[in-house]
Motif scaffolding. Structure first.
Motif, PDB file in Angstrom:
ATOM      1  N   GLY A 106      -4.147  -9.890   2.720  1.00 40.14           N
ATOM      2  CA  GLY A 106      -5.367 -10.663   2.542  1.00 40.14           C
ATOM      3  C   GLY A 106      -5.253 -12.043   3.143  1.00 40.14           C
ATOM      4  O   GLY A 106      -4.148 -12.535   3.438  1.00 40.14           O
ATOM      5  N   ILE A 107      -6.394 -12.710   3.324  1.00 37.71           N
ATOM      6  CA  ILE A 107      -6.385 -14.058   3.901  1.00 37.71           C
ATOM      7  C   ILE A 107      -5.749 -15.037   2.920  1.00 37.71           C
ATOM      8  O   ILE A 107      -5.917 -14.922   1.703  1.00 37.71           O
ATOM      9  CB  ILE A 107      -7.800 -14.508   4.301  1.00 37.71           C
ATOM     10  CG1 ILE A 107      -8.743 -14.540   3.088  1.00 37.71           C
ATOM     11  CG2 ILE A 107      -8.368 -13.615   5.406  1.00 37.71           C
ATOM     12  CD1 ILE A 107     -10.112 -15.142   3.374  1.00 37.71           C
ATOM     13  N   GLU A 108      -5.053 -16.000   3.445  1.00 33.24           N
ATOM     14  CA  GLU A 108      -4.294 -16.910   2.595  1.00 33.24           C
ATOM     15  C   GLU A 108      -5.174 -17.763   1.682  1.00 33.24           C
ATOM     16  O   GLU A 108      -4.813 -17.974   0.511  1.00 33.24           O
ATOM     17  CB  GLU A 108      -3.385 -17.796   3.442  1.00 33.24           C
ATOM     18  CG  GLU A 108      -2.441 -18.672   2.634  1.00 33.24           C
ATOM     19  CD  GLU A 108      -1.569 -17.896   1.644  1.00 33.24           C
ATOM     20  OE1 GLU A 108      -1.202 -18.465   0.600  1.00 33.24           O
ATOM     21  OE2 GLU A 108      -1.270 -16.703   1.913  1.00 33.24           O
ATOM     22  N   GLN A 147      -0.715  -0.792   4.342  1.00 36.11           N
ATOM     23  CA  GLN A 147      -0.565  -0.930   5.794  1.00 36.11           C
ATOM     24  C   GLN A 147      -0.909   0.371   6.517  1.00 36.11           C
ATOM     25  O   GLN A 147      -1.459   0.342   7.625  1.00 36.11           O
ATOM     26  CB  GLN A 147       0.876  -1.320   6.141  1.00 36.11           C
ATOM     27  CG  GLN A 147       1.244  -2.744   5.798  1.00 36.11           C
ATOM     28  CD  GLN A 147       2.698  -3.030   6.106  1.00 36.11           C
ATOM     29  OE1 GLN A 147       3.515  -2.118   6.211  1.00 36.11           O
ATOM     30  NE2 GLN A 147       3.028  -4.308   6.260  1.00 36.11           N
ATOM     31  N   TYR A 148      -0.585   1.498   5.893  1.00 37.17           N
ATOM     32  CA  TYR A 148      -0.763   2.795   6.540  1.00 37.17           C
ATOM     33  C   TYR A 148      -1.984   3.556   6.023  1.00 37.17           C
ATOM     34  O   TYR A 148      -2.144   4.742   6.304  1.00 37.17           O
ATOM     35  CB  TYR A 148       0.499   3.645   6.354  1.00 37.17           C
ATOM     36  CG  TYR A 148       1.709   3.054   7.031  1.00 37.17           C
ATOM     37  CD1 TYR A 148       1.833   3.085   8.426  1.00 37.17           C
ATOM     38  CD2 TYR A 148       2.715   2.437   6.304  1.00 37.17           C
ATOM     39  CE1 TYR A 148       2.937   2.535   9.057  1.00 37.17           C
ATOM     40  CE2 TYR A 148       3.818   1.878   6.926  1.00 37.17           C
ATOM     41  CZ  TYR A 148       3.920   1.933   8.302  1.00 37.17           C
ATOM     42  OH  TYR A 148       5.019   1.385   8.934  1.00 37.17           O
ATOM     43  N   SER A 149      -2.826   2.876   5.263  1.00 39.25           N
ATOM     44  CA  SER A 149      -4.020   3.554   4.739  1.00 39.25           C
ATOM     45  C   SER A 149      -5.248   2.680   4.949  1.00 39.25           C
ATOM     46  O   SER A 149      -5.922   2.776   5.974  1.00 39.25           O
ATOM     47  CB  SER A 149      -3.821   3.911   3.251  1.00 39.25           C
ATOM     48  OG  SER A 149      -3.472   2.762   2.489  1.00 39.25           O
ATOM     49  N   PHE A 150      -5.530   1.773   4.023  1.00 38.09           N
ATOM     50  CA  PHE A 150      -6.717   0.927   4.128  1.00 38.09           C
ATOM     51  C   PHE A 150      -6.562  -0.178   5.179  1.00 38.09           C
ATOM     52  O   PHE A 150      -7.543  -0.736   5.642  1.00 38.09           O
ATOM     53  CB  PHE A 150      -7.024   0.276   2.770  1.00 38.09           C
ATOM     54  CG  PHE A 150      -7.260   1.267   1.674  1.00 38.09           C
ATOM     55  CD1 PHE A 150      -8.466   1.947   1.572  1.00 38.09           C
ATOM     56  CD2 PHE A 150      -6.282   1.539   0.725  1.00 38.09           C
ATOM     57  CE1 PHE A 150      -8.696   2.856   0.559  1.00 38.09           C
ATOM     58  CE2 PHE A 150      -6.491   2.446  -0.297  1.00 38.09           C
ATOM     59  CZ  PHE A 150      -7.710   3.106  -0.376  1.00 38.09           C
ATOM     60  N   VAL A 151      -5.335  -0.526   5.536  1.00 39.24           N
ATOM     61  CA  VAL A 151      -4.973  -1.600   6.459  1.00 39.24           C
ATOM     62  C   VAL A 151      -5.240  -2.967   5.818  1.00 39.24           C
ATOM     63  O   VAL A 151      -4.332  -3.754   5.608  1.00 39.24           O
ATOM     64  CB  VAL A 151      -5.695  -1.482   7.822  1.00 39.24           C
ATOM     65  CG1 VAL A 151      -5.240  -2.623   8.758  1.00 39.24           C
ATOM     66  CG2 VAL A 151      -5.422  -0.127   8.460  1.00 39.24           C
ATOM     67  N   CYS A 152      -6.525  -3.245   5.508  1.00 37.58           N
ATOM     68  CA  CYS A 152      -6.862  -4.495   4.854  1.00 37.58           C
ATOM     69  C   CYS A 152      -8.292  -4.401   4.342  1.00 37.58           C
ATOM     70  O   CYS A 152      -9.058  -3.525   4.747  1.00 37.58           O
ATOM     71  CB  CYS A 152      -6.747  -5.690   5.805  1.00 37.58           C
ATOM     72  SG  CYS A 152      -7.872  -5.635   7.218  1.00 37.58           S
ATOM     73  N   SER A 153      -8.647  -5.287   3.455  1.00 32.28           N
ATOM     74  CA  SER A 153     -10.038  -5.439   3.045  1.00 32.28           C
ATOM     75  C   SER A 153     -10.799  -6.103   4.193  1.00 32.28           C
ATOM     76  O   SER A 153     -10.215  -6.877   4.964  1.00 32.28           O
ATOM     77  CB  SER A 153     -10.091  -6.301   1.783  1.00 32.28           C
ATOM     78  OG  SER A 153     -11.419  -6.568   1.400  1.00 32.28           O
TER      79      SER A 153
END
Length: 373
Positions: free
Chosen positions: A66-68, A253-259
């Motif tokens: 997520g973003i910092e 990392q290997y599924s949703f990657v990120c919001s």
């Protein structure tokens, strides 16, 4: 079954709630008390923050965690609430994504997971995708979180206890004493404790409590979907022991990657938006629906979320199932959800009071007429 379809998909059915949503689209002007999302829109400051993020080019992948700025704002809030705990936080693709990551990170085939019945529809399906075994604890008629019942269900295969307070579909909230008892029980038996707190903002009586206060190993899942009407934005967050968080992130990392990154910038702004007025409106809706029906229906008064879970009334002879009762309600244009979607019992039904006051009044009229007919 098609030969390409994986066996794991046969262990659960499509969500019955989605079937009601599909039915709603076919009815003309229904009274829709079935949808579990706020009836207010995303506050403008949050929309504007997401729009600014899009127009300024913040449209790429974010870091997986997520973003910092969002993580930092959440970290400060978490450190104030749980001082001194080893508690990291990351942004998930909604709380549903957080739940799936928690299951995949901790549940091996054959592991047992204990949760109350009735339950959020996703719990058994997610567990069975991982090969886990759902252990449902009957909480009828008052839907309380009973540590003694949970302890009686613990076996050598028990891996996790899953708590949801305020609860979907009942709206019932666990007391601090109940949460403390379950938190200490999990610690005593070295069992993972996951707390689904997506309705933490919708708390009407007293102050919200989390089992993480009493057990520093608790994995907490929360988000912005319900509190800020951001159900389609897919911004949740998970906090808990750093080693567990790292493992969940590895799977992300290997599924949703990120919001979605623009939605995360909206969530940064959301943390500054006060919800007092909306929560007060929902308290009034809770009071209206409960007080309008409690003389005709057996209802555990909800202290949170935006649901009530009444029992189908008996005529003294043969009581209808909740499915039969809901069919009658739908014939009169009222959409509610039968309890067997959330439970092994088909004796209750779920009403969502996340609706306009006019819809609630019309729904109450239909429900009172059904009880008296």
């Amino acid at each position: 079954m098609h030969p390409w379809i994986a066996d794991r998909t046969t262990t659960f059915d499509s969500s019955g709630i989605r079937k009601v949503f599909d039915l709603a689209a076919k009815l003309k002007d229904p009274v829709n008390l079935s949808i579990g999302q706020p009836d207010f829109d995303v506050p403008d400051p949050i929309k504007n923050a997401a729009i600014e993020a899009i127009t300024s080019g913040k449209n790429a992948y974010s870091p997986t965690q997520g973003i910092e700025p969002l993580r930092q704002a959440l970290r400060q809030q978490i450190e104030q609430t749980y001082p001194g705990q080893d508690r990291d936080v990351f942004i998930s693709s909604g709380t549903s994504g957080g739940l799936m990551l928690a299951m995949m990170a901790m549940i091996n085939p054959g592991d047992e997971v204990i949760f109350l019945d009735p339950y959020f529809v996703m719990y058994p399906a997610l567990l069975q995708m991982c090969g886990g075994v759902p252990i449902r604890i009957n909480s009828y008629p008052d839907f309380r979180l009973d540590a003694a019942k949970i302890e009686a269900a613990i076996t050598p295969k028990t891996k996790m206890i899953l708590v949801n307070s305020p609860a979907n579909p009942t709206g019932v909230t666990a007391t601090p004493a109940e949460l403390e008892a379950v938190a200490k029980l999990a610690k005593k038996h070295n069992i993972a404790l996951v707390s689904d707190e997506i309705y933490s903002q919708f708390f009407y009586d007293g102050d919200f409590a989390s089992p993480a206060t009493y057990n520093d190993q608790t994995i907490v899942i929360d988000g912005f979907s319900k509190s800020h009407a951001m159900t389609g934005w897919r911004v949740g967050y998970v906090h808990g022991p750093s080693e567990i968080m790292r493992t969940m992130l590895k799977i992300q990392q290997y599924s949703f990657v990120c919001s979605p990154q623009p939605a995360q910038w909206g969530a940064v702004r959301a943390m500054e938006v006060r919800l007092d007025e909306h929560i007060e409106h929902y308290r009034q809706k809770r009071d209206f629906i409960y007080e309008s029906l409690c003389d005709l229906y057996e209802i555990a008064k909800p202290n949170g979320a935006f649901y009530v879970f009444p029992k189908v009334p008996s005529d003294g002879a043969q009581t209808m199932t909740a499915t039969q009762f809901v069919e009658k309600a739908i014939e009169r244009g009222l959409l509610i959800i039968p309890g067997n979607i959330f439970s092994r019992q088909d004796t209750h039904f779920r009403i969502s009071f996340a609706a306009s006051d006019e819809q609630l009044k019309r729904g109450v009229e239909i429900l009172r007429s059904l009880a008296l007919s």
